[in-house]
Design a protein around this motif. Structure first.
Motif, PDB file in Angstrom:
ATOM      1  N   VAL A 105      -1.585 -41.506 -36.945  1.00 42.00           N
ATOM      2  CA  VAL A 105      -1.674 -40.094 -37.045  1.00 42.00           C
ATOM      3  C   VAL A 105      -0.518 -39.418 -38.029  1.00 42.00           C
ATOM      4  O   VAL A 105      -1.069 -38.089 -38.423  1.00 42.00           O
ATOM      5  CB  VAL A 105      -1.460 -39.453 -35.461  1.00 42.00           C
ATOM      6  CG1 VAL A 105      -0.054 -39.587 -34.957  1.00 42.00           C
ATOM      7  CG2 VAL A 105      -1.992 -38.276 -35.335  1.00 42.00           C
ATOM      8  N   ARG A 133      -2.111 -39.438 -26.034  1.00 37.73           N
ATOM      9  CA  ARG A 133      -2.757 -39.116 -27.385  1.00 37.73           C
ATOM     10  C   ARG A 133      -1.832 -38.482 -28.191  1.00 37.73           C
ATOM     11  O   ARG A 133      -1.429 -37.477 -27.784  1.00 37.73           O
ATOM     12  CB  ARG A 133      -4.274 -38.598 -27.341  1.00 37.73           C
ATOM     13  CG  ARG A 133      -5.211 -39.477 -26.555  1.00 37.73           C
ATOM     14  CD  ARG A 133      -6.431 -38.942 -26.552  1.00 37.73           C
ATOM     15  NE  ARG A 133      -7.200 -38.680 -28.006  1.00 37.73           N
ATOM     16  CZ  ARG A 133      -8.159 -38.080 -28.197  1.00 37.73           C
ATOM     17  NH1 ARG A 133      -8.678 -37.036 -27.263  1.00 37.73           N
ATOM     18  NH2 ARG A 133      -8.738 -38.195 -29.489  1.00 37.73           N
ATOM     19  N   LEU A 135      -2.465 -35.850 -31.544  1.00 42.08           N
ATOM     20  CA  LEU A 135      -3.467 -35.056 -31.878  1.00 42.08           C
ATOM     21  C   LEU A 135      -2.782 -34.259 -33.077  1.00 42.08           C
ATOM     22  O   LEU A 135      -1.499 -33.803 -33.079  1.00 42.08           O
ATOM     23  CB  LEU A 135      -4.334 -34.320 -30.988  1.00 42.08           C
ATOM     24  CG  LEU A 135      -5.006 -35.178 -29.922  1.00 42.08           C
ATOM     25  CD1 LEU A 135      -5.753 -34.201 -29.185  1.00 42.08           C
ATOM     26  CD2 LEU A 135      -6.155 -35.764 -30.634  1.00 42.08           C
ATOM     27  N   ASP A 215      -8.252 -35.491 -34.201  1.00 40.59           N
ATOM     28  CA  ASP A 215      -7.770 -36.869 -34.094  1.00 40.59           C
ATOM     29  C   ASP A 215      -7.259 -37.390 -35.593  1.00 40.59           C
ATOM     30  O   ASP A 215      -7.812 -36.615 -36.637  1.00 40.59           O
ATOM     31  CB  ASP A 215      -8.390 -37.879 -33.008  1.00 40.59           C
ATOM     32  CG  ASP A 215      -9.710 -38.233 -33.739  1.00 40.59           C
ATOM     33  OD1 ASP A 215      -9.977 -37.895 -35.074  1.00 40.59           O
ATOM     34  OD2 ASP A 215     -10.508 -38.658 -33.148  1.00 40.59           O
TER      35      ASP A 215
END
Length: 240
Positions: A105, A133, A135, A215
């Motif tokens: 990421v 997660r 993002l 994402d």
């Protein structure tokens, strides 16, 4: 501890966002040699070369640098590193070393940052952790930046000519058109029109659009589309 560059030197300017996305606290300033830079850096477990014999680690990567350890006073015991990079070559090589250890990421956010800068939008996409997660938030775009993004994604110029982006209803239609253009990449990305009242327009630059969180794959697809469209537009210009 980040510090803005006061001199627009390309290799150092390119290194700065890499260090930022790596989460490394740093200060960067021009060094004593022409083209060289001094980098004050906090050691990080995510970057093993910042521990132990740092000079030897860097030499193994083909990077020549003077390395000094700076002890931190209480209540923050530990040390920082002061790297003196003698030339632009070492600055670039250090950037590649740090970039190679970015997470998925972090790398996606960096690539999107570069793609946006390539089209003339200075933006630092932010990484947000939501549960398990991570993002990417690219923030909001005012009318000028939103129109530039639309064009840079291959949007129809005639659509923009028919819209008054200062009008709330037209701006809502613009958000839908932006969604449609992005969907051509195979992405489903929500784009929200954020109206700005007349009282706040001077501060916020008029109506804005806000994107849903991306994402890593979404961010890379968007960056790729920006580069591809820019390349196609360049090839289509007379004389190219």
């Amino acid at each position: 501890m980040t510090k803005s560059l006061t001199t627009a030197v390309a290799p150092a300017s390119a290194l700065k966002p890499v260090l930022e996305y790596a989460g490394l606290g740093f200060e960067l300033e021009e060094g004593p040699a022409p083209g060289g830079w001094r980098l004050r850096l906090v050691s990080s477990a995510a970057h093993p070369w910042t521990h132990g014999d740092v000079r030897a680690h860097l030499l193994a990567e083909g990077i020549t640098a003077d390395v000094a350890r700076l002890e931190q006073p209480l209540p923050c015991p530990g040390h920082e590193l002061l790297l003196t990079l003698p030339s632009e070559r070492e600055v670039r090589a250090l950037g590649r070393l740090v970039e190679a250890r970015l997470t998925e990421v972090q790398n996606a956010a960096l690539q999107l940052h570069r793609a946006l800068a390539h089209i003339g939008v200075e933006r630092r996409p932010d990484i947000q952790t939501m549960g398990i997660r991570s993002l990417i938030d690219i923030g909001m775009f005012d009318m000028d930046a939103g129109a530039l993004l639309y064009r840079s994604l291959g949007g129809d110029e005639s659509v923009l000519r028919d819209l008054d982006l200062g009008d709330w209803h037209d701006h809502e239609r613009f958000a839908r058109e932006l969604e449609r253009v992005i969907s051509a990449t195979g992405q489903v990305l929500l784009v929200e029109s954020v109206p700005t009242c007349g009282h706040c327009r001077g501060r916020h630059g008029g109506n804005r659009v806000r994107f849903d969180y991306l994402d890593a794959d979404d961010a890379l697809l968007l960056a790729d589309r920006l580069y591809r469209t820019a390349a196609s537009a360049g090839a289509a210009r007379p004389g190219n």
